[in-house]
Design an enzyme around this catalytic site. Sequence first.
Site, PDB file in Angstrom:
ATOM      1  N   ARG A  19       0.835  -1.208   0.000  1.00 23.33           N
ATOM      2  CA  ARG A  19       0.000   0.000   0.000  1.00 23.33           C
ATOM      3  C   ARG A  19       0.863   1.248   0.000  1.00 23.33           C
ATOM      4  O   ARG A  19       1.933   1.267   0.597  1.00 23.33           O
ATOM      5  CB  ARG A  19      -0.896   0.010   1.243  1.00 23.33           C
ATOM      6  N   SER A 107      -8.542   0.353   1.119  1.00 18.90           N
ATOM      7  CA  SER A 107      -9.307   0.100   2.344  1.00 18.90           C
ATOM      8  C   SER A 107      -9.926   1.398   2.881  1.00 18.90           C
ATOM      9  O   SER A 107     -10.627   2.081   2.166  1.00 18.90           O
ATOM     10  CB  SER A 107      -8.401  -0.579   3.371  1.00 18.90           C
ATOM     11  N   HIS A 108      -9.610   1.760   4.132  1.00 18.86           N
ATOM     12  CA  HIS A 108     -10.240   2.918   4.774  1.00 18.86           C
ATOM     13  C   HIS A 108      -9.362   4.170   4.667  1.00 18.86           C
ATOM     14  O   HIS A 108      -9.664   5.177   5.273  1.00 18.86           O
ATOM     15  CB  HIS A 108     -10.456   2.599   6.250  1.00 18.86           C
ATOM     16  N   LYS A 117      -4.366  -6.287  -1.779  1.00 18.27           N
ATOM     17  CA  LYS A 117      -4.522  -7.386  -0.828  1.00 18.27           C
ATOM     18  C   LYS A 117      -4.523  -8.669  -1.641  1.00 18.27           C
ATOM     19  O   LYS A 117      -5.188  -8.737  -2.671  1.00 18.27           O
ATOM     20  CB  LYS A 117      -5.845  -7.248  -0.061  1.00 18.27           C
ATOM     21  N   ASP A 241     -16.310  -0.251   6.281  1.00 18.39           N
ATOM     22  CA  ASP A 241     -15.132   0.510   5.860  1.00 18.39           C
ATOM     23  C   ASP A 241     -15.080   0.519   4.325  1.00 18.39           C
ATOM     24  O   ASP A 241     -15.938  -0.074   3.665  1.00 18.39           O
ATOM     25  CB  ASP A 241     -13.848  -0.026   6.516  1.00 18.39           C
ATOM     26  N   ASP A 243     -13.540  -0.819   1.909  1.00 23.43           N
ATOM     27  CA  ASP A 243     -13.510  -1.994   1.036  1.00 23.43           C
ATOM     28  C   ASP A 243     -14.342  -3.151   1.570  1.00 23.43           C
ATOM     29  O   ASP A 243     -14.308  -4.252   1.023  1.00 23.43           O
ATOM     30  CB  ASP A 243     -12.067  -2.439   0.745  1.00 23.43           C
ATOM     31  N   ASP A 245     -14.442  -4.991   4.422  1.00 28.45           N
ATOM     32  CA  ASP A 245     -14.028  -6.116   5.267  1.00 28.45           C
ATOM     33  C   ASP A 245     -14.085  -5.787   6.753  1.00 28.45           C
ATOM     34  O   ASP A 245     -13.738  -6.620   7.582  1.00 28.45           O
ATOM     35  CB  ASP A 245     -12.643  -6.671   4.859  1.00 28.45           C
ATOM     36  N   ARG A 246     -14.529  -4.570   7.100  1.00 28.08           N
ATOM     37  CA  ARG A 246     -14.691  -4.233   8.517  1.00 28.08           C
ATOM     38  C   ARG A 246     -16.077  -3.655   8.756  1.00 28.08           C
ATOM     39  O   ARG A 246     -16.579  -2.868   7.970  1.00 28.08           O
ATOM     40  CB  ARG A 246     -13.628  -3.238   8.967  1.00 28.08           C
ATOM     41  N   HIS A 328     -12.723  -6.416  11.865  1.00 32.31           N
ATOM     42  CA  HIS A 328     -12.513  -7.582  10.993  1.00 32.31           C
ATOM     43  C   HIS A 328     -13.072  -8.780  11.755  1.00 32.31           C
ATOM     44  O   HIS A 328     -12.573  -9.127  12.830  1.00 32.31           O
ATOM     45  CB  HIS A 328     -11.020  -7.858  10.782  1.00 32.31           C
TER      46      HIS A 328
HETATM   47 ZN   LIG Z   1     -10.840  -2.758   4.917  1.00 34.03          ZN
END
Ligand SMILES: [Zn+2]
Length: 467
Positions: A19, A107-108, A117, A241, A243, A245-246, A328
């Site tokens: 990232r 992501s966030h 990822k 979030d 993407d 995943d949270r 997560h």
């Molecule tokens: Zn995420």
Amino acid sequence: MNRNVHQFDRSVLREYDIRGVVGRTIHAADARAIGRTFGTLVRRKGGKRVALGYDGRLSSPGLAAACVEGLTAAGVDVVNIGLVSTPMLYFAVYHFDADGGIQITGSHNPPDYNGFKMMMGKKSFFGSDIQMLGAMAGKGDWDTGQGREKSRNVLPEYTARLLKDVKPGKKLKIAWDTGNGAVGVSIRGVVDKLPGEHIVLNENVDGTFPAHHPDPTVPANLEQLMTEVRRHGCDLGIAFDGDGDRIGAVDGKGRILWGDQLMVLWARDVLKSRPGATIIADVKASQVLFDEIARAGGRPLMFKTGHSLIKSKMAEIGAPLAGEMSGHVFFADTFFGFDDALYCALRLLNIVANAKESLADMRDVLPQPVNTPELRFDCADDRKFAVVEEVKGRLLAQGAKFSDIDGVRVSSKGGWWLLRASNTQPVLVARCEADDRAGLDRLMDELETALAASGVKLPDETSAGHH
Ligand SMILES: [Zn+2]
């Protein structure tokens, strides 16, 4: 530029992903090199097909195209599933039985960030895997071939799979905040098929995140959701979030339920069908969670923070549920064991829709220790792990009781405090929890003293941030 080798900016090869800041530390050439190297690894493991997706950031389609170039140049076929949430990419790897997967996502993080990822086979690709990828690219250790790219839409199969685990119950009124993140792609396909009433906020995928930052662990980012929940009299509100995943959640009174509080509810639910099972939570979680898992007949296991580490541990021991403070959460009782926040939301709805009491009631009957949120403060990368080691050394000398599974989590009178080094940022992370306010102040003092002996000062604002 030498196209036979590729050098990454040192800062981008991180613990759980690659990232950086687009145009500064991450460029199309990096995406191409990641594709080429990852593709080479897939081929050398006997694989031939990789699923690829990307989030709603403005830079994502360009990086995705470059990554596809690299993968196909290594002789790997690409199943391009387009703009999706990260869990949709994970799903695609299972659904197409692909030999790996790459999701291009920041992501966030702020809009100018982006990253990658990865999954090798059905496993997280992280830590030493990522370092190896960097080293191979640096030597130009690449295979050559002519892979093909095929576009597929995985949305109908994905939403059908999520909905399969929905249990009917009373009708609920729910506010959903996708925060202009990638869950916007899949939210309608799910909520339009659920009973009850659903209000969706910030549904349009927009990589500039005009409403608020897509990070539900920051209370300010949940304010719009709390307001809507109260205004419409919803049973609860769910946030995601960037993407997907949270997860974040608020009850009908607009109060936040943190990851470790939600985990209590999910753990009780999972333990009904899997009595005695081991349930994993990270070192940041409240003692309440570990106690409640045990009280519900489960075996609590405290483990390191980090979604890739937890996913791997879970697979290793066959745990049906794991979760992190950060949101997560991983279900493997009837699901795949990856972190899918939309799926987690449905599992929360199952609980609320089939209970006599409301989510707010469930929250109110949980033991209520006094604790800090996650306290994060700057500490240089070359110093952070040393500070934790120094603190640990002094604790050993004092004969203190602590766990060192990840940093130090010290059991002290009436509570505990945690100090660990972030794997991803030049940051130390702390948290304290006690039975009462006076106990918390005492623990904060202990933490401050422990840090002071290593020349680190807790910033003033962190000590004020109790919730
Ligand atoms: Zn995420």
